[in-house]
Structures are given as structure tokens and as C-alpha cells.
Design an enzyme around this catalytic site. Structure first.
Site, PDB file in Angstrom:
ATOM      1  N   LYS A 180       0.854  -1.181   0.000  1.00  0.00           N
ATOM      2  CA  LYS A 180       0.000   0.000   0.000  1.00  0.00           C
ATOM      3  C   LYS A 180       0.896   1.239   0.000  1.00  0.00           C
ATOM      4  O   LYS A 180       1.887   1.280   0.744  1.00  0.00           O
ATOM      5  CB  LYS A 180      -0.886  -0.031   1.257  1.00  0.00           C
ATOM      6  CG  LYS A 180      -2.284   0.473   0.990  1.00  0.00           C
ATOM      7  CD  LYS A 180      -3.259   0.090   2.074  1.00  0.00           C
ATOM      8  CE  LYS A 180      -4.525   0.912   1.898  1.00  0.00           C
ATOM      9  NZ  LYS A 180      -5.621   0.491   2.746  1.00  0.00           N
ATOM     10  N   GLU A 222     -19.743  -6.661   8.774  1.00  0.00           N
ATOM     11  CA  GLU A 222     -20.769  -5.950   9.543  1.00  0.00           C
ATOM     12  C   GLU A 222     -21.801  -6.904  10.126  1.00  0.00           C
ATOM     13  O   GLU A 222     -22.250  -6.733  11.263  1.00  0.00           O
ATOM     14  CB  GLU A 222     -21.459  -4.900   8.662  1.00  0.00           C
ATOM     15  CG  GLU A 222     -20.611  -3.679   8.341  1.00  0.00           C
ATOM     16  CD  GLU A 222     -19.558  -3.914   7.260  1.00  0.00           C
ATOM     17  OE1 GLU A 222     -19.610  -4.987   6.605  1.00  0.00           O
ATOM     18  OE2 GLU A 222     -18.686  -3.055   7.068  1.00  0.00           O
ATOM     19  N   ARG A 261     -25.774  -3.359   5.514  1.00  0.00           N
ATOM     20  CA  ARG A 261     -25.395  -4.764   5.331  1.00  0.00           C
ATOM     21  C   ARG A 261     -26.014  -5.693   6.370  1.00  0.00           C
ATOM     22  O   ARG A 261     -26.171  -6.878   6.140  1.00  0.00           O
ATOM     23  CB  ARG A 261     -23.877  -4.902   5.496  1.00  0.00           C
ATOM     24  CG  ARG A 261     -23.053  -4.546   4.331  1.00  0.00           C
ATOM     25  CD  ARG A 261     -22.985  -5.731   3.416  1.00  0.00           C
ATOM     26  NE  ARG A 261     -22.573  -5.340   2.088  1.00  0.00           N
ATOM     27  CZ  ARG A 261     -21.331  -5.427   1.643  1.00  0.00           C
ATOM     28  NH1 ARG A 261     -20.386  -5.883   2.412  1.00  0.00           N
ATOM     29  NH2 ARG A 261     -21.068  -5.078   0.400  1.00  0.00           N
TER      30      ARG A 261
END
Ligand SMILES: Cc1ncc(C[n+]2csc(CCOP(=O)(O)OP(=O)(O)O)c2C)c(N)n1
Length: 635
Positions: free
Chosen positions: A284, A373, A401
Site C-alpha cells: 500500500k 458488519e 449490510r
């Protein structure tokens, strides 16, 4: 100096380059990303990490005929630059500019609309099956999914399905060992193990090189390759590889920054039928040192100096008040010190919601469950039924979700779970996929549920305090993205009676009932009207459920017309709750509801979007004057 990127607008231009030119192009794309994002911020680290992958995929695939689905899509900036949006990228995420996420209505190269994680494999699978049904044997369907997004349950549901029906898809796992914070979970550990196991990788490398040699002999060797693969892998690899066990062919791990090798590998994979995983290791923030070193901070930084990497702070003359998320993050620590039952739960948003502060101080009492979630909610239900008191913090948009888990696992059993919905309302630059504008509507429909929204930071603290008192049941506290009103915000806790609103000012003829921090803007509108000698009433509802019926009876008996204001979708929202109350109690008066209209709102600043939705200060001011029969200074 003339650059390769100058001549590239679409992947067809890219494919005219020789493979040897690709590393240079990658450098130019990376430089362009850094250049533009230093001025116009966005999702930085993830985008820098997939430059080579993006170039390789568009080079080796025949996009847009081949389908390329980015998971989440926050990393798809180089994809945007290489698919007709190089210039527009300067207006990425700005009002009227291009979206920060792939969006089919924006480009035919955006195969699927994304923003929420872990959807790419399901979508790519659907595309592969649809192509097969219409007899298209050439189309490649590719999902690019990060190791963080792979922790979401949907990714496994899709792999489970694909492993059985054996579609022709490639899943590229972009493994940088990071979500926004460091990635968590056993799967993350598994990916590390698979990357570092010497024995396993030696074996893989041998198979790989052998297959590489064979593939040079052309398509006739495919059957042979498959036979070898089937034999060898079935014996050795399948038993030791999770993906192989799910009937995928696993390739890798390979260096996701080696663009030449990536191209050759993807070209080889295209020739192998069935579901395949290509495991790429990336970094990243690759190519920008500060971002490589501080990956969480550079997930989505603000503006920065592109030479030194120093973040540019907007000039601030006086101390700035904290953000709502910080009030949450610091208050939960205070409460947890007072009440040892309290624990924190976050689905991969520890620094996003400031639960990282509690994690540092009370590591055993905060759980980052990955981008999951649904699990976060049912896990909280399990904690609550066993005597713990979970504060489950989920961004409003991602809570969508876990609706059934909230209903079935928490509310139906009347469990004391406190849902703190951060980023409720219009969020700004992240746009349509991220606005948290439906939670009032879907939460107020659930029996047993308390749904509250604080007017300000002090109220947020007091609501959090109230929600953890005994017997409160399922309790939603929604609050927005952004800063609170006051620098001084720590006051002693006070219980707020559930279902009690507050009078902010009495007046005559017309009353405004607002919900949440948007009430502070409304208060300013009331001040402006008062300065003109127009005194209207203003009430803060605080609770959508239960409504303050006493306060509503008072307002509806005294005032001739009513205005409701909420930072959420009007249909079925807070204003609708007031209208239902009026109908149930035979009040018949004019009502004007301000909030978000029945459509998806795109990106821009929060102020721009409130104006577009017609509920900024000025619109409310003008409407009220019209409702009072006065000529507004605005038209
Ligand atoms: C359902 C859902 N929950 C949370 C998020 C917020 N989010 C955006 S990116 C991200 C991390 C994704 O990690 P990974 O897939 O590994 O991609 P990386 O940023 O590391 O490239 C998270 C948690 C989201 N987009 N969708």
C-alpha cells in the site's frame, strides 16, 4: 519531456506499447496520481499499490469486453486514468466531477458499481455465468479483491458457489496485509503463511515454471497442462491450500509490482478454464515513501506536499473543535472505566470511528472483526446476551449490510446493544455509495428499537451514557461526519430520558422540529428570522423512536404549521414519523419536510449537497417566509 501516458487515453492505446515499455508507463501513472492527489485528495495508498496490476490487467485483457470488477473501488484511480478519464481525474470526487468509485453510468470500463466491500466475486461470477448462457466463450471475468475485503462473508459465499459451478473467472487477490488499519483475522494470517512458507512455495514455483514452459508450446498443450495440474495439485496442493480446497486453481504468490510478470501470468491464466485465484503481493502506498511507512494515515490523507510528503493543514487561527468520531472514541473510554461490562466492536473501521483510542488503552475490550458488519452485529448480540454491553460502531452506510442481524439477533431478543452509527447523513466526497441517509428509515421500523440523534457533542456523550444504563434494550445513536460545534465539550454525564425532546425556543405560528446536529443550522435560521422580528418555535426531537408525544401534542396544539428537518431520506424518515403521529391523533395542519429527496445523491462537499437537496439554511429560511405569507428576499 514527452511521456508515454500523454498518448494513452484508453486501454486500446496502452496495448500498442511493447511489454518492455510498461514499467515506464507505470512510473508515469504513479507520478500522475501523486501529482493530482497532492492537490485533490482521495484514496491514496490503495491506488498507488495497484498501478502495476491495473496496467497489466488492461494490457492483457480485452476490456471493456472482458469484465474487470474492482472490489470497493477505492483503488481504481489508475483504472480511471487509463479508461478515458485522465483529465477528469483532476476533478475526482468533486461536486460535478467524476466519482471516486467505479460506476457503470460513468464509463463502460466500470463493469460494476462499487463502494462497499466484498461484492466483486459475486458480481464477476454473475457476469461469467451470463456470458456462458449467451454463448460468449471469449469473455474473461475478473474480480480484483484486497485481503481486507476478502474477510467479508460475501466473498466466501461467492467462492463457495463458484467452486461448485466452475465458471471461467479469475480472482486477483491484492494482498498488502492491510485494510484501512492493519488487516486482522485468521485468513490474514493464512495469507501471510502461504506467502512465507518456503516448502509450499518451492513446490508452487516448480509447478509454475513447468506450466510456464509448457504454455509456450501453444494451446495444444492445454490438456496436458490440465492433466498435470489435476494430478499434481490434487495430490499435494489441494490438501494444503484453502483456495484449492474450494475447487479454485491457486497461482502465486507473485510480486504485484512486477508488471511484466503480471502480464505474462494473466495471459497464461486466460488460457486455463475454470475458477482461478491469482495471489499478488503488493505494498500500500508503493512508490511514495511516507505512504509506504504510514499506511493507515495515507489511506486517504488530505492535501500534501508532493516532494516532502508533509500534510498541508488549512490555516487555522483558533483551536478547532474535535470531530464527532473523537467525542465517541474518548467518551467510550470514560464509560468503559465506569462500567466494566462495556466493550467496543468495529468491523475494520477502528481508526475511522476512533475506537483505536480505546484499543490502545484497553486492548482486550475492543474487537476489530474484519470487514464483517453482519458478524459484528450478531457477535455483539452474543456478547449482550451473555452480560457484556457492546458498543457496536458501524458507519451508517455499512449498517445497511446487517439489517437482518439487527432485527433477528438483537431487537427480537431485546438485547442491550448500543449501535453507534458514525457518518450518518450526507458524507460528502465519497458520494452515493457512502451517504448514511437511510438509517432513520430502516431503524425506526424495528420494534423494541430506540433511535436517537444528538444535537451536539454534549448530547452525544449523554446519549452514550444513557444507552449503557440498565434495561435500555437495543439503542441506536446516529451522528454525522465532521466537527462538533464547541472546543469545550467534556461535561459531567447526565441521563437523557428516553423519548424526550427539548425546546430550543418557543415562538408563534410556525414550529420547526429538527433531528440531530442539523438543528444547529436551523437555530441560526431562527436567529436570522428573529432579527427580522419573526419569532418561530424550534424544537430538537432527539429521538425518532420513541417520539416525544407530549412535546408533539404541545407543538401541534399551539402552532399553525410545522416544518421538519433531518439529514436523511425524507421518505419514511423522521418527518414521516411526525406525519404518522399527526394522522393517528387527528391533527390536520400544513407540514413541510426538509431532508434528502427520493433519489441517490452524488458527491460534493456536505454543504454543496445540502444545498442541492434543498435543506441548507437559505432554503429553509425562504420556505419559512413563504409559509408565513411573507415575501422572501430570495426566490
Ligand atoms: C462493507 C464495507 N465496510 C467497510 C468499508 C470501508 N473500507 C473501505 S476500504 C477498506 C479496506 C479495504 O481493505 P482491502 O480490501 O485490503 O484494500 P486496501 O485498501 O488494503 O487496498 C474498508 C474497510 C467498505 N468500503 N465497505
Amino acid at each position: 519531456m514527452h511521456k508515454l501516458l500523454d498518448d494513452i487515453d484508453y486501454p486500446s492505446d496502452l496495448r500498442k506499447l511493447s511489454i518492455e515499455q510498461l514499467p515506464q508507463l507505470c512510473q508515469e501513472v504513479r507520478d500522475y496520481l501523486i501529482d493530482v492527489m497532492s492537490e485533490n485528495p482521495g484514496h491514496f495508498g490503495a491506488s498507488l499499490g495497484v498501478v502495476e496490476l491495473t496496467v497489466a490487467l488492461h494490457y492483457a485483457l480485452n476490456t471493456p469486453h472482458d469484465k474487470l470488477v474492482w472490489d470497493v473501488g477505492h483503488q481504481a484511480y489508475s483504472h480511471k486514468i487509463l479508461t478515458g478519464r485522465k483529465k477528469e481525474f483532476k476533478n475526482n470526487r468533486k461536486y460535478g466531477g467524476i466519482s471516486g468509485f467505479p460506476k457503470p453510468s460513468e464509463s463502460e470500463y466500470d463493469a460494476f458499481g462499487v463502494g462497499h466491500s466484498s461484492t466483486s466475486i459475486s458480481a464477476a461470477l454473475g457476469m461469467a455465468i451470463s456470458a456462458a448462457l449467451r454463448g460468449d466463450k471469449t469473455m474473461q471475468s475478473v474480480a480484483v479483491i484486497g485481503d481486507g475485503s476478502l474477510t467479508g462473508g460475501m466473498a466466501f459465499e461467492a467462492m463457495n458457489h463458484a467452486g461448485e459451478i466452475q465458471p471461467n473467472i479469475i480472482i486477483v487477490v491484492n494482498d498488502n496485509h492491510m485494510a484501512i488499519d492493519a488487516n486482522v483475522g485468521a485468513l490474514n494470517q493464512y495469507l501471510v503463511d502461504i506467502t512465507t512458507s518456503k516448502t509450499y512455495n518451492k513446490l508452487k514455483e516448480d509447478v509454475w515454471q513447468f506450466l510456464g514452459k509448457m504454455s509456450r508450446f501453444g494451446p495444444n498443450t492445454q490438456t496436458l497442462i490440465q492433466n498435470i495440474e489435476n494430478g499434481l495439485k490434487a495430490i499435494v496442493l489441494r490438501q494444503s491450500n484453502l483456495f484449492e480446497s474450494l475447487n479454485f486453481r491457486y497461482f502465486g504468490p507473485i510480486d504485484g509490482h512486477d508488471v511484466v510478470r503480471l502480464v505474462k501470468t494473466i495471459e497464461d491464466l486466460k488460457k486455463i478454464p475454470g475458477p482461478k485465484i491469482l495471489h499478488c503481493i503488493t505494498m500500500k502506498g508503493k512508490g511514495f515513501k511516507p505512504a509506504e511507512e504510514s499506511q493507515t494515515m495515507w489511506h486517504a490523507p488530505g492535501r500534501f506536499n508532493k516532494v516532502t510528503g508533509e500534510l498541508i493543514k488549512d490555516v487555522q487561527l483558533k483551536p478547532q473543535p474535535p470531530r464527532y468520531q473523537d467525542v465517541f472514541g474518548l467518551t467510550i473510554i470514560e464509560l468503559a472505566r465506569m462500567n466494566d461490562k462495556i466493550v467496543g466492536v468495529t468491523p475494520a473501521m477502528a481508526s475511522g470511528c476512533s475506537l483505536n483510542l480505546m484499543m490502545e488503552q484497553m486492548p482486550g475490550r475492543v474487537f476489530d472483526v474484519g470487514i464483517a458488519e453482519q458478524h459484528a452485529v450478531t457477535f455483539s448480540a452474543g456478547l449482550a446476551i451473555s452480560g457484556s454491553l457492546p458498543f457496536c460502531n458501524i458507519y451508517s452506510t455499512f449498517m445497511q449490510r446487517a439489517y437482518d442481524q439487527v432485527i433477528h439477533d438483537v431487537a427480537l431478543q431485546n438485547l442491550n446493544v448500543v449501535f453507534c452509527l458514525d457518518r450518518a447523513g450526507l458524507v460528502g466526497a465519497d458520494g452515493a455509495t457512502h451517504h448514511g441517509t437511510l438509517d432513520i428509515n430502516f431503524m425506526r421500523a424495528i420494534p423494541n428499537m430506540t433511535v436517537a440523534s444528538p444535537l451536539n457533542e454534549v448530547e452525544l456523550r449523554n446519549l452514550m451514557y444513557t444507552a449503557q444504563l440498565p434495561g435500555k434494550g437495543p439503542f441506536v445513536i446516529r451522528y454525522p461526519r465532521g466537527n462538533v460545534e464547541n472546543v469545550e465539550w467534556v461535561k459531567p454525564f447526565e441521563e437523557i430520558p428516553v423519548g424526550k425532546g427539548q425546546t430550543l425556543r418557543e415562538g408563534e405560528k410556525l414550529a420547526i422540529i429538527s433531528l440531530g446536529p442539523v438543528g444547529n443550522k436551523v437555530a441560526k435560521t431562527c436567529d436570522k428570522l428573529a432579527a427580522e422580528g419573526i419569532n418561530i418555535g424550534h424544537f430538537d426531537a432527539r429521538f425518532v423512536k420513541p417520539l416525544d408525544e407530549g412535546m408533539l401534542h404541545h407543538i401541534l396544539s399551539k402552532y399553525d404549521s410545522i416544518v421538519t428537518v433531518e439529514d436523511g431520506n425524507i421518505k419514511g424518515g423522521f418527518g414521516s414519523a411526525v406525519i404518522e403521529f399527526m394522522a393517528d391523533n387527528n391533527y390536520c395542519k400544513p407540514v413541510k419536510r426538509f431532508g434528502i429527496p427520493d433519489r441517490f445523491v452524488e458527491h460534493g462537499t456536505q454543504d454543496q449537497l445540502q444545498l442541492e437537496c434543498g435543506f441548507d439554511k437559505e432554503c429553509i429560511y425562504c420556505t419559512i417566509k413563504k409559509m408565513l405569507g411573507l415575501t422572501p428576499s430570495c426566490q
